[in-house]
Design a protein around this motif. Sequence first.
Motif, PDB file in Angstrom:
ATOM      1  N   GLY A  36       0.359 -27.533 -86.220  1.00  0.00           N
ATOM      2  CA  GLY A  36       1.556 -27.106 -85.515  1.00  0.00           C
ATOM      3  C   GLY A  36       1.810 -25.619 -85.502  1.00  0.00           C
ATOM      4  O   GLY A  36       2.866 -25.169 -85.044  1.00  0.00           O
ATOM      5  N   THR A  37       0.857 -24.838 -85.969  1.00  0.00           N
ATOM      6  CA  THR A  37       1.049 -23.379 -86.010  1.00  0.00           C
ATOM      7  C   THR A  37       0.521 -22.746 -84.727  1.00  0.00           C
ATOM      8  O   THR A  37      -0.328 -23.318 -84.034  1.00  0.00           O
ATOM      9  CB  THR A  37       0.312 -22.765 -87.205  1.00  0.00           C
ATOM     10  OG1 THR A  37      -1.098 -23.049 -87.084  1.00  0.00           O
ATOM     11  CG2 THR A  37       0.823 -23.354 -88.519  1.00  0.00           C
ATOM     12  N   GLU A  38       1.025 -21.578 -84.406  1.00  0.00           N
ATOM     13  CA  GLU A  38       0.533 -20.840 -83.250  1.00  0.00           C
ATOM     14  C   GLU A  38      -0.897 -20.363 -83.515  1.00  0.00           C
ATOM     15  O   GLU A  38      -1.229 -19.999 -84.647  1.00  0.00           O
ATOM     16  CB  GLU A  38       1.437 -19.631 -82.981  1.00  0.00           C
ATOM     17  CG  GLU A  38       2.815 -19.991 -82.460  1.00  0.00           C
ATOM     18  CD  GLU A  38       2.763 -20.583 -81.063  1.00  0.00           C
ATOM     19  OE1 GLU A  38       1.912 -20.136 -80.253  1.00  0.00           O
ATOM     20  OE2 GLU A  38       3.546 -21.509 -80.780  1.00  0.00           O
ATOM     21  N   LEU A  90     -11.638 -22.170 -85.236  1.00  0.00           N
ATOM     22  CA  LEU A  90     -11.382 -22.722 -86.562  1.00  0.00           C
ATOM     23  C   LEU A  90     -10.135 -23.601 -86.522  1.00  0.00           C
ATOM     24  O   LEU A  90      -9.135 -23.241 -85.901  1.00  0.00           O
ATOM     25  CB  LEU A  90     -11.167 -21.591 -87.575  1.00  0.00           C
ATOM     26  CG  LEU A  90     -12.316 -20.598 -87.765  1.00  0.00           C
ATOM     27  CD1 LEU A  90     -11.847 -19.401 -88.580  1.00  0.00           C
ATOM     28  CD2 LEU A  90     -13.505 -21.272 -88.440  1.00  0.00           C
ATOM     29  N   VAL A  91     -10.200 -24.745 -87.197  1.00  0.00           N
ATOM     30  CA  VAL A  91      -9.034 -25.618 -87.291  1.00  0.00           C
ATOM     31  C   VAL A  91      -8.559 -25.632 -88.745  1.00  0.00           C
ATOM     32  O   VAL A  91      -9.355 -25.815 -89.673  1.00  0.00           O
ATOM     33  CB  VAL A  91      -9.347 -27.042 -86.786  1.00  0.00           C
ATOM     34  CG1 VAL A  91     -10.479 -27.688 -87.569  1.00  0.00           C
ATOM     35  CG2 VAL A  91      -8.103 -27.916 -86.816  1.00  0.00           C
ATOM     36  N   VAL A  92      -7.267 -25.423 -88.938  1.00  0.00           N
ATOM     37  CA  VAL A  92      -6.681 -25.374 -90.278  1.00  0.00           C
ATOM     38  C   VAL A  92      -6.633 -26.773 -90.868  1.00  0.00           C
ATOM     39  O   VAL A  92      -6.266 -27.748 -90.186  1.00  0.00           O
ATOM     40  CB  VAL A  92      -5.258 -24.784 -90.220  1.00  0.00           C
ATOM     41  CG1 VAL A  92      -4.604 -24.816 -91.602  1.00  0.00           C
ATOM     42  CG2 VAL A  92      -5.304 -23.350 -89.689  1.00  0.00           C
ATOM     43  N   VAL A  93      -6.999 -26.910 -92.146  1.00  0.00           N
ATOM     44  CA  VAL A  93      -6.928 -28.194 -92.848  1.00  0.00           C
ATOM     45  C   VAL A  93      -6.207 -27.983 -94.183  1.00  0.00           C
ATOM     46  O   VAL A  93      -6.060 -26.854 -94.652  1.00  0.00           O
ATOM     47  CB  VAL A  93      -8.335 -28.792 -93.090  1.00  0.00           C
ATOM     48  CG1 VAL A  93      -9.030 -29.112 -91.785  1.00  0.00           C
ATOM     49  CG2 VAL A  93      -9.196 -27.841 -93.921  1.00  0.00           C
ATOM     50  N   LYS A  94      -5.763 -29.087 -94.762  1.00  0.00           N
ATOM     51  CA  LYS A  94      -5.063 -29.046 -96.044  1.00  0.00           C
ATOM     52  C   LYS A  94      -5.839 -29.864 -97.075  1.00  0.00           C
ATOM     53  O   LYS A  94      -6.532 -30.826 -96.733  1.00  0.00           O
ATOM     54  CB  LYS A  94      -3.645 -29.602 -95.904  1.00  0.00           C
ATOM     55  CG  LYS A  94      -2.782 -28.878 -94.874  1.00  0.00           C
ATOM     56  CD  LYS A  94      -2.507 -27.435 -95.265  1.00  0.00           C
ATOM     57  CE  LYS A  94      -1.595 -26.744 -94.256  1.00  0.00           C
ATOM     58  NZ  LYS A  94      -1.359 -25.322 -94.576  1.00  0.00           N
TER      59      LYS A  94
END
Length: 223
Positions: A36-38, A90-94
Amino acid sequence: MSESKLVAEKRTQFGKGAARKIRRADKIPAVMYGHGTEPVHITLPGHETMMALKQANALLTIEIDGKEELALAKDIQRDAIKPVIEHVDLVVVKRGEKVTVDVPVHVEGEAAAETVVTVDSQVLQLEVEATNIPENVIVSVEGVEAGTQIHASQVELPRGAVLLTDPEVLVVNVTAQVTAEALEAELAEAEAEAGIEHEEPEAPAEGEAAPAEGEAAAEGEQA
């Protein structure tokens, strides 16, 4: 799996000209997004990024202005000729999050004698934890006889991994090695079906002996 840390810089200039300038400085333009981040447009260090992305599904720690994010390479654009990366998505992951990845299939062992091992599916799609992505899935063919087929459902997966590929997909196929005689017979049958005929060598005229090999060679030299 190992993690690689890359120190990135935010970029404010865009377009082909700006991208070329970044690459000339031995850096790689990239964009990072997700959760959900820009989208954040960044530059990555060239050599370190290329080394990190040699491994499939590499987990990256991206540091921007002292803040760290975990990310996976979603798309890597490479130069068609030069060994250069042109752009990375790149896709952000947790940590603890489940992600969907394509994991390479690696075959180990020696199948039975006179067999051919074919890998029909080079990757399997798995759901795994973002921080526990396997480098590959191993399929053993040790001593396997001709006629054996290994499907996705039969592949032993790493702990915690869930198979998303169709379980009936053929992964490895072990067949009997084709002999030279069988290959010649198959070729002859194919030629017959195609209507290909081979001319028979001309027989010598009545009363005329066939020239010996040495004589034929001599005649060829004189000609």
